[in-house]
Design a protein around this motif. Structure first.
Motif, short mmCIF file in Angstrom:
data_model
loop_
_atom_site.label_atom_id
_atom_site.label_comp_id
_atom_site.label_asym_id
_atom_site.label_seq_id
_atom_site.Cartn_x
_atom_site.Cartn_y
_atom_site.Cartn_z
N LYS A 65 0.82 -1.21 0.00
CA LYS A 65 0.00 0.00 0.00
C LYS A 65 0.86 1.26 0.00
O LYS A 65 0.49 2.27 -0.60
CB LYS A 65 -0.94 0.00 1.20
N ALA A 99 2.03 1.81 -3.54
CA ALA A 99 0.91 2.30 -4.36
C ALA A 99 0.62 3.76 -4.04
O ALA A 99 0.32 4.55 -4.94
CB ALA A 99 -0.32 1.44 -4.13
N LEU A 100 0.69 4.13 -2.78
CA LEU A 100 0.45 5.52 -2.38
C LEU A 100 1.52 6.44 -2.93
O LEU A 100 1.22 7.57 -3.33
CB LEU A 100 0.39 5.62 -0.86
N LYS A 101 2.74 5.97 -2.98
CA LYS A 101 3.84 6.78 -3.52
C LYS A 101 3.59 7.12 -4.98
O LYS A 101 3.79 8.25 -5.41
CB LYS A 101 5.16 6.04 -3.35
N MET A 102 3.13 6.13 -5.75
CA MET A 102 2.83 6.38 -7.17
C MET A 102 1.66 7.34 -7.33
O MET A 102 1.55 8.04 -8.34
CB MET A 102 2.52 5.06 -7.88
N TYR A 103 0.76 7.39 -6.35
CA TYR A 103 -0.40 8.26 -6.41
C TYR A 103 -0.07 9.69 -5.99
O TYR A 103 -0.54 10.66 -6.57
CB TYR A 103 -1.48 7.67 -5.49
N VAL A 104 0.80 9.84 -4.97
CA VAL A 104 1.06 11.15 -4.36
C VAL A 104 2.13 11.95 -5.09
O VAL A 104 2.01 13.17 -5.21
CB VAL A 104 1.45 10.94 -2.87
N LEU A 164 0.98 14.34 -7.77
CA LEU A 164 0.18 15.44 -7.21
C LEU A 164 1.08 16.51 -6.58
O LEU A 164 0.82 17.71 -6.72
CB LEU A 164 -0.79 14.91 -6.16
N TYR A 204 -8.52 14.63 -7.91
CA TYR A 204 -8.03 13.42 -7.24
C TYR A 204 -8.36 13.41 -5.75
O TYR A 204 -8.78 12.39 -5.21
CB TYR A 204 -6.51 13.29 -7.41
#
Length: 126
Positions: free
Chosen positions: A8, A11-16, A19, A37
């Motif tokens: 997780k 995955a959060l690193k790729m999302y944040v 941004l 987002y």
């Protein structure tokens, strides 16, 4: 800092990361894209005011994942993810002190001291 499983956190690193990169350019378009987002205007305001000011000179890599070990119940790998510039403890550690010089295993040639010099000084003293 968020403590979660390693999968997780990655995955959060790729999302944040994108941004935060988008927040460095404070325009209406970038605010709208980030709001699409996050869906929270307080989070968008925090991102564009405080976080973007701290990471303005950083070219990327805004987050850090540190592995904590294995969770006891289900043996999941645990980690925490944090923003790099916001951890005061990591920023205070001196990087130069941690790096040691490398030395070869060969013994350096020993300098031979002249044996006669002290004997000559003793003769002059008498």
């Amino acid at each position: 800092r968020i403590t979660t499983t390693l999968a997780k956190a990655k995955a959060l690193k790729m999302y944040v990361e994108p941004l935060i990169t988008r927040s460095k350019n404070d325009t209406t378009t970038s605010r709208r894209v980030v709001f699409r987002y996050l869906q929270n205007k307080y989070a968008v305001t925090e991102l564009f005011k405080e976080i973007s000011a701290k990471v303005a000179d950083r070219p990327g890599g805004y987050t850090r994942i540190i592995k904590l070990g294995i969770r006891k119940g289900d043996a999941a790998e645990m980690a925490f993810i944090e923003l790099v510039d916001f951890d005061e403890n990591m920023a205070k550690t001196p990087k130069a002190a941690a790096k040691k010089t490398r030395r070869s295993r060969k013994a350096a040639p020993k300098a031979e001291a002249p044996v006669e010099a002290p004997a000559a000084e003793e003769a002059k003293a008498e």
